[in-house]
Design an enzyme around this catalytic site. Structure first.
Site, PDB file in Angstrom:
ATOM      1  N   GLY A 163       0.790  -1.229   0.000  1.00  0.00           N
ATOM      2  CA  GLY A 163       0.000   0.000   0.000  1.00  0.00           C
ATOM      3  C   GLY A 163       0.821   1.278   0.000  1.00  0.00           C
ATOM      4  O   GLY A 163       1.795   1.386   0.730  1.00  0.00           O
ATOM      5  N   SER A 164       0.416   2.254  -0.797  1.00  0.00           N
ATOM      6  CA  SER A 164       1.231   3.461  -0.950  1.00  0.00           C
ATOM      7  C   SER A 164       0.471   4.516  -1.745  1.00  0.00           C
ATOM      8  O   SER A 164      -0.709   4.368  -2.023  1.00  0.00           O
ATOM      9  CB  SER A 164       2.554   3.098  -1.633  1.00  0.00           C
ATOM     10  OG  SER A 164       2.327   2.174  -2.667  1.00  0.00           O
TER      11      SER A 164
END
Length: 218
Positions: free
Chosen positions: A184-185
């Site tokens: 996730g980013s």
């Protein structure tokens, strides 16, 4: 399914863990081992899914700004970009969940004129301060329309590895890969104030395909 080159180490570790934990579950739990093995198999499959490389026909672009990643538009606002532009810009932020393709692509075509890696914190990727306080990279491109466009890979709470392959002086081609973020980013794109923004908050983007803005040639 084609896998990204960044998958090699992660999949090797995941395979070893799957084999070891699965073998221990069978040895100690016998018929109840499926309680462990089935959820483990789901997680193992998701690792492969995360590193998938979709086939996409990337077009040539000059004035279009292309979504650099798959994800959801979570921010469009005027901000101060102090690292390279050193002035006001329009920030478009796209959040990626662990289920999205995490290939990072050039949003515009032109010449890479700046790149820098910044170590930092691991705030959740949708936190506004993550753009300046998290582990991140910054890349600037002098576009074919003679604009300075800055874009930033930002690590999130889960993501702990950012890679970018570009160098100063490289030719940037909108929609083509320049890096990757594991898990996730977020990606931020900083555009000139007179840019025509054609996306809106909540839009779901496909990296390399969807147009998020347009810049007129100077």
């Amino acid at each position: 399914m084609k896998l990204h080159r960044e998958s090699k180490g992660t999949i090797t570790v995941a395979t070893l863990l799957f084999i070891i934990i699965g073998a221990l579950a069978i040895y100690f739990l016998e018929m109840w081992s499926l309680v462990i093995i089935l959820p483990l198999l789901v997680v193992y499959s998701l690792v492969f899914w995360f590193f998938r490389v979709p086939n996409r026909d990337i077009l040539d672009h000059k004035e279009n700004v292309i979504a650099p990643v798959d994800g959801k538009v979570v921010m469009i606002k005027e901000v101060e970009e102090d690292e390279f532009i050193k002035g006001k810009a329009i920030q478009v932020s796209i959040f990626m969940s662990p289920l999205n393709v995490h290939i990072c692509r050039y949003p515009v075509s032109g010449k890479v004129v700046y790149k820098k890696y910044h170590p930092g914190k691991y705030l959740v990727a949708w936190h506004e301060k993550s753009s300046t306080e998290n582990e991140r990279t910054t890349v600037a491109v002098e576009s074919l329309t003679n604009h300075q466009v800055v874009f930033r890979q930002i690590a999130g709470y889960v993501a702990r590895r950012i890679v970018f392959y570009c160098k100063e002086g490289d030719d940037a081609k909108a929609g083509h890969e320049f890096g990757f973020i594991k898990f996730g980013s977020r990606m931020d794109v900083f555009l000139p104030l007179d840019t025509e923004i054609v996306c809106k908050i909540g839009d779901i983007t496909k990296g390399g395909l969807d147009v998020i803005a347009r810049m007129n040639a100077e």
